[in-house]
Design a protein around this motif. Structure first.
Motif, PDB file in Angstrom:
ATOM      1  N   PHE A 198      -0.173 -43.540  36.389  1.00  0.00           N
ATOM      2  CA  PHE A 198       0.298 -42.084  36.312  1.00  0.00           C
ATOM      3  C   PHE A 198      -0.539 -42.156  33.878  1.00  0.00           C
ATOM      4  N   THR A 199      -0.842 -43.591  33.685  1.00  0.00           N
ATOM      5  CA  THR A 199      -0.663 -43.380  32.440  1.00  0.00           C
ATOM      6  C   THR A 199      -3.002 -42.877  32.111  1.00  0.00           C
ATOM      7  N   ALA A 200      -2.998 -43.303  33.457  1.00  0.00           N
ATOM      8  CA  ALA A 200      -5.350 -43.088  33.373  1.00  0.00           C
ATOM      9  C   ALA A 200      -5.208 -41.593  33.436  1.00  0.00           C
ATOM     10  N   LYS A 201      -4.180 -41.111  34.445  1.00  0.00           N
ATOM     11  CA  LYS A 201      -4.452 -39.293  34.141  1.00  0.00           C
ATOM     12  C   LYS A 201      -4.010 -38.591  32.064  1.00  0.00           C
ATOM     13  N   LYS A 202      -2.993 -39.610  31.551  1.00  0.00           N
ATOM     14  CA  LYS A 202      -2.738 -39.118  30.502  1.00  0.00           C
ATOM     15  C   LYS A 202      -1.240 -38.674  30.560  1.00  0.00           C
ATOM     16  N   LYS A 203      -0.507 -39.487  31.442  1.00  0.00           N
ATOM     17  CA  LYS A 203       0.829 -38.352  31.998  1.00  0.00           C
ATOM     18  C   LYS A 203       1.753 -39.672  32.655  1.00  0.00           C
ATOM     19  N   LYS A 204       3.272 -39.387  32.203  1.00  0.00           N
ATOM     20  CA  LYS A 204       4.187 -39.482  32.300  1.00  0.00           C
ATOM     21  C   LYS A 204       4.879 -39.566  33.765  1.00  0.00           C
TER      22      LYS A 204
ATOM     23  N   THR B  23     -15.216 -36.863  33.544  1.00  0.00           N
ATOM     24  CA  THR B  23     -14.870 -36.102  32.790  1.00  0.00           C
ATOM     25  C   THR B  23     -14.977 -35.940  31.647  1.00  0.00           C
ATOM     26  N   GLY B  24     -13.946 -36.491  31.703  1.00  0.00           N
ATOM     27  CA  GLY B  24     -13.178 -35.520  30.131  1.00  0.00           C
ATOM     28  C   GLY B  24     -12.244 -34.457  30.454  1.00  0.00           C
ATOM     29  N   LYS B  25     -12.765 -34.130  31.698  1.00  0.00           N
ATOM     30  CA  LYS B  25     -11.446 -32.604  31.572  1.00  0.00           C
ATOM     31  C   LYS B  25     -10.654 -32.867  32.436  1.00  0.00           C
ATOM     32  N   THR B  26      -9.199 -31.884  32.528  1.00  0.00           N
ATOM     33  CA  THR B  26      -8.168 -31.811  33.556  1.00  0.00           C
ATOM     34  C   THR B  26      -8.411 -31.324  34.828  1.00  0.00           C
ATOM     35  N   TYR B  27      -7.605 -31.571  35.340  1.00  0.00           N
ATOM     36  CA  TYR B  27      -7.159 -31.174  36.826  1.00  0.00           C
ATOM     37  C   TYR B  27      -5.337 -31.256  37.129  1.00  0.00           C
TER      38      TYR B  27
ATOM     39  N   GLU C 169      -3.577 -35.646  46.389  1.00  0.00           N
ATOM     40  CA  GLU C 169      -4.022 -34.510  47.232  1.00  0.00           C
ATOM     41  C   GLU C 169      -4.171 -33.178  46.513  1.00  0.00           C
ATOM     42  N   PHE C 170      -5.856 -32.874  46.579  1.00  0.00           N
ATOM     43  CA  PHE C 170      -6.261 -32.121  46.029  1.00  0.00           C
ATOM     44  C   PHE C 170      -5.940 -30.156  46.969  1.00  0.00           C
ATOM     45  N   ASP C 171      -6.147 -29.522  46.721  1.00  0.00           N
ATOM     46  CA  ASP C 171      -6.548 -27.839  47.049  1.00  0.00           C
ATOM     47  C   ASP C 171      -7.286 -28.379  48.139  1.00  0.00           C
ATOM     48  N   VAL C 172      -7.201 -27.016  49.075  1.00  0.00           N
ATOM     49  CA  VAL C 172      -8.832 -26.751  50.042  1.00  0.00           C
ATOM     50  C   VAL C 172      -9.951 -26.561  49.068  1.00  0.00           C
ATOM     51  N   ALA C 173      -9.250 -25.031  48.285  1.00  0.00           N
ATOM     52  CA  ALA C 173     -10.721 -24.656  47.121  1.00  0.00           C
ATOM     53  C   ALA C 173     -10.590 -26.649  46.546  1.00  0.00           C
ATOM     54  N   SER C 174     -11.914 -26.135  45.523  1.00  0.00           N
ATOM     55  CA  SER C 174     -12.034 -26.926  44.301  1.00  0.00           C
ATOM     56  C   SER C 174     -11.035 -27.160  43.224  1.00  0.00           C
ATOM     57  N   PRO C 175     -10.287 -29.044  43.191  1.00  0.00           N
ATOM     58  CA  PRO C 175      -9.670 -28.532  42.294  1.00  0.00           C
ATOM     59  C   PRO C 175     -10.226 -28.153  40.839  1.00  0.00           C
ATOM     60  N   LYS C 176      -9.400 -27.755  40.216  1.00  0.00           N
ATOM     61  CA  LYS C 176      -9.501 -26.475  38.818  1.00  0.00           C
ATOM     62  C   LYS C 176      -9.641 -27.524  37.309  1.00  0.00           C
ATOM     63  N   ARG C 177     -10.678 -27.117  37.052  1.00  0.00           N
ATOM     64  CA  ARG C 177     -10.904 -27.789  36.021  1.00  0.00           C
ATOM     65  C   ARG C 177     -11.684 -27.170  35.304  1.00  0.00           C
ATOM     66  N   ARG C 178     -11.027 -28.198  33.342  1.00  0.00           N
ATOM     67  CA  ARG C 178     -10.755 -27.516  32.451  1.00  0.00           C
ATOM     68  C   ARG C 178     -10.965 -28.202  31.247  1.00  0.00           C
TER      69      ARG C 178
END
Length: 700
Positions: free
Chosen positions: A637-643, A668-672, A691-700
């Motif tokens: 989780f910390t690698a994704k800056k989450k807890k 990429t430095g982006k979020t998803y 697991e990601f959605d069938v569609a491409s993951p949303k990047r911001r």
């Protein structure tokens, strides 16, 4: 070269000094044809259940019972370096043979043999078997080394004991922890010991005091008393009748001269009991202090179950007694007599004789010892001086008096020879917390049958029956020692729960795991069951908590040690019991009320079924032996800056997956956004995958 392996570095140094192995190397000493090294306690132990299959890393009812066909062993990580040192020494081409110099008992034999076998060593072994670390004892021991094969049965008993403990501990702990959703540590000896404590408290709680009354009649120079009377009006009527009668008649006077033999010497259990009662030491403290005194050459081998000495010690005993008397201030100016015959009995000494001081106390500055060690050494010395002393002799007079048609009795005592009790009393006078003084002996006046006595007064005294006493370490050790003894054959060599060497550790573990606590009440410290300890005994079946069954097992282990029973048959019986238990046992209904938790449950642990709760550092299984934990600083989780949050963990435990938004991508430095999936394989760390959605993951 001859390789000598001791149990501890301190013991190895003492042996090396006697052998002349004075050159210090990395992990051993060398010289004069010897290499002297050491274990550090248990270097090799039975492996955990997971060694028998990855599926056993998780706790599941379907996997029970776990009954290894071939036992697996592990080398403790902290001890790996010393094990490697011993293995290299064993493999040296110049090492022709080994000497097992670990402690001369069941556990010492096990420690050496497991290292020897795991190192795959085939070189011949001799056994050093001594009861003292004095230089003279070490020299004599090396002059009379024994064939290792003489101790094969001792090793078999030791190995059988540890395997039996593993089988009961692993299977029963998992079974009851899974069924009751919390860690419930079960031990082959620990649990029946807990049952003794719980049963004692139940007896105290259920006890209802019954009043009783005695009538005392006082004459001019002594007092007599009636038997107990349960009816108060009856006692008051007798009191009034005695006052009315005003006179009494002496029916009988009997004088007997009696003698009280000196006490036996200490074995470990009696020393632990006395040290608890007189010095306030726990059983573990006593064992630790005694082990240190043994290694300092001031006392003999600690883990003994004998209270006698062997006949070959008779000649040197008077000198030891004289040395001891001179070293102990409470023996100053007393005439010390020594009767060796009172403490010598070859038939009552098995592996080691009783605990006594050594001649080394003569040249040692005892005042430099730590306070606990000095106090224990003084207790051991006092016992030796008492044990070889004269009997305590006294004359006891019993008188029966008749008044108002009822009999009243009194006893008096005159000391003829204070004997060993004089020294015992002087020792107790030196103690900081003196024990309650014994009733002083008092003499009756000279009386003859038929004497007529004038009644001065009569009184009614009220008393109440007393409940059983709470266990102290003194009384619990006694109960452990005698548990199941009534159901054992009279010639059984070992009765009770555990051994002198293991009982202290059992008590400490009961406290450590939270089933028992120490409560100080005035001068005594009681051992009391906790709520969880009572709850555990409430739900356990008899075969797991029975002191009699466990005492029978201990007796069987002793028979294995003596060659009278086979290890395979013993272990097969335990395996059969566990197979039946794990196959048939059902959780007690409404048992959840017995094991309340003060923490909110976020869901059931995927490994063992216990509750997962939040603590400051993460979310952990309440079953402390399970190991499931999702830490708040988890690398995934910390690698994704989450807890991980409480809500996220709750959802993961419920469905195995949870939505995670705003994850940071290191590439990429982006979020998803993604779905995190619980992917636990039962290892040291809980696993996750995305697991990601069938569609491409949303990047911001």
């Amino acid at each position: 070269m001859k390789l000598v392996i001791a149990e501890k570095p301190s013991v190895a140094k003492s042996i090396a000094a006697v052998l002349g192995a004075n050159s210090r190397k990395d992990g051993y000493l060398e010289g004069n044809g010897f290499l002297v090294s050491w274990c550090v306690g248990h270097l090799v132990e039975l492996a955990d259940a997971s060694a028998y299959g990855e599926n056993y890393a998780k706790w599941a009812l379907a996997d029970l019972p776990i009954l290894p066909e071939h036992w697996a062993y592990t080398i403790l990580p902290d001890s790996r370096k010393q094990f490697d040192t011993l293995k290299k020494l064993m493999e040296r081409p110049d090492v022709a043979s080994l000497v097992c110099a670990t402690d001369a008992g069941r556990e010492g034999e096990l420690i050496f043999r497991l290292v020897y076998e795991q190192a795959n060593c085939k070189k011949p072994v001799e056994r050093l078997w001594i009861s003292s670390m004095e230089d003279s004892a070490i020299r004599d021991g090396f002059a009379h080394l024994k064939p290792s094969v003489d101790y094969d049965r001792l090793y078999e008993a030791a190995l059988c004991r540890v395997q039996a403990d593993w089988l009961v501990g692993i299977n029963a702990t998992r079974l009851f922890s899974i069924l009751y959703h919390r860690t419930l540590n079960i031990g082959r000896v620990m649990t029946p010991t807990l049952a003794l404590i719980v049963q004692r408290e139940a007896a105290i709680d259920a006890f209802k005091p019954t009043p009783f009354y005695t009538v005392t009649v006082a004459f001019s120079d002594f007092t007599v008393a009636s038997e107990r009377i349960t009816d108060k009006p009856q006692a008051e009527a007798l009191q009034a009748a005695c006052l009315t009668a005003a006179h009494a008649t002496v029916k009988s006077v009997e004088r007997k001269e009696k003698a009280e033999k000196p006490p036996a010497l200490y074995d470990l259990t009696t020393l632990q009991r006395e040290a608890n009662r007189l010095l306030g030491f726990t059983a573990q403290q006593t064992l630790d202090y005694l082990q240190s005194l043994y290694e300092k050459k001031l006392a003999t081998y600690p883990r003994t179950d004998s209270r006698y000495l062997t006949s070959d010690m008779a000649g040197s005993l008077p000198l030891l007694v004289n040395t001891t008397a001179k070293a102990m201030p409470f023996a100053e100016k007393l005439t010390i007599r020594c009767n060796p015959a009172q403490v010598i009995d070859d038939s009552k000494v098995s592996d080691h004789h009783a605990i006594i001081p050594t001649q080394s106390i003569r040249e040692t500055d005892l005042s430099a010892l730590p306070a606990g060690e000095l106090a224990l050494l003084q207790l051991i010395c006092a016992q030796l001086l008492c044990a070889v002393g004269q009997p305590y002799a006294y004359a006891e007079t019993s008188v029966v008096v008749e008044c108002a048609g009822q009999e009243f009795k009194a006893k008096g005592r005159v000391i003829l020879n204070p004997g060993w009790r004089e020294l015992g009393g002087r020792y107790k006078d030196t103690l900081k917390n003196k024990p309650e003084p014994e009733k002083e002996a008092w003499a009756l006046p000279i009386l003859s049958e038929g004497d007529n006595l004038s009644v001065v007064t009569a009184a009614v005294k009220e008393g109440k029956t007393s409940p059983p006493a709470h266990f102290t370490e003194d009384t619990l050790l006694s109960a452990m020692e005698t548990a199941g003894a009534g159901e054992m054959p009279e010639d059984a060599e070992r009765k009770g729960l555990g051994t002198p060497a293991t009982r202290a550790g059992i008590l400490e573990k009961l406290i450590k795991v939270g089933f028992v606590e120490r409560k100080k009440v005035k001068k005594a410290t009681h051992l009391m069951p906790t709520h969880e300890g009572v709850a555990l005994i409430t739900v356990l079946p008899d075969q797991i908590q029975s002191p009699s069954m466990t005492a029978e097992w201990e007796h069987r282990l002793k028979e294995i040690e003596r060659g009278g029973a086979e290890p395979d048959a013993f272990l097969s019986e335990i395996a059969a019991m566990l197979t039946e238990l794990t196959g048939r046992y059902e959780a007690v209904k409404d048992a959840a009320a017995l094991f309340p938790s003060d923490k909110e449950s976020l869901g059931k642990c995927p490994r063992c079924g216990a509750s997962v709760v939040e603590i400051s550092k993460g979310f952990v299984c309440e079953n402390r032996d399970c190991g499931f934990a999702i830490w708040k600083e988890n690398k995934f989780f910390t690698a994704k800056k989450k807890k991980p949050t409480k809500a996220l963990v709750t959802e993961l435990l419920s469905t195995g997956r949870a939505r995670l938004t705003g994850c940071y991508s290191e590439k990429t430095g982006k979020t998803y956004d993604a779905t995190v999936v619980l992917d636990d394989t039962g290892g040291k760390y809980v696993g996750f995958k995305l697991e990601f959605d069938v569609a491409s993951p949303k990047r911001r």
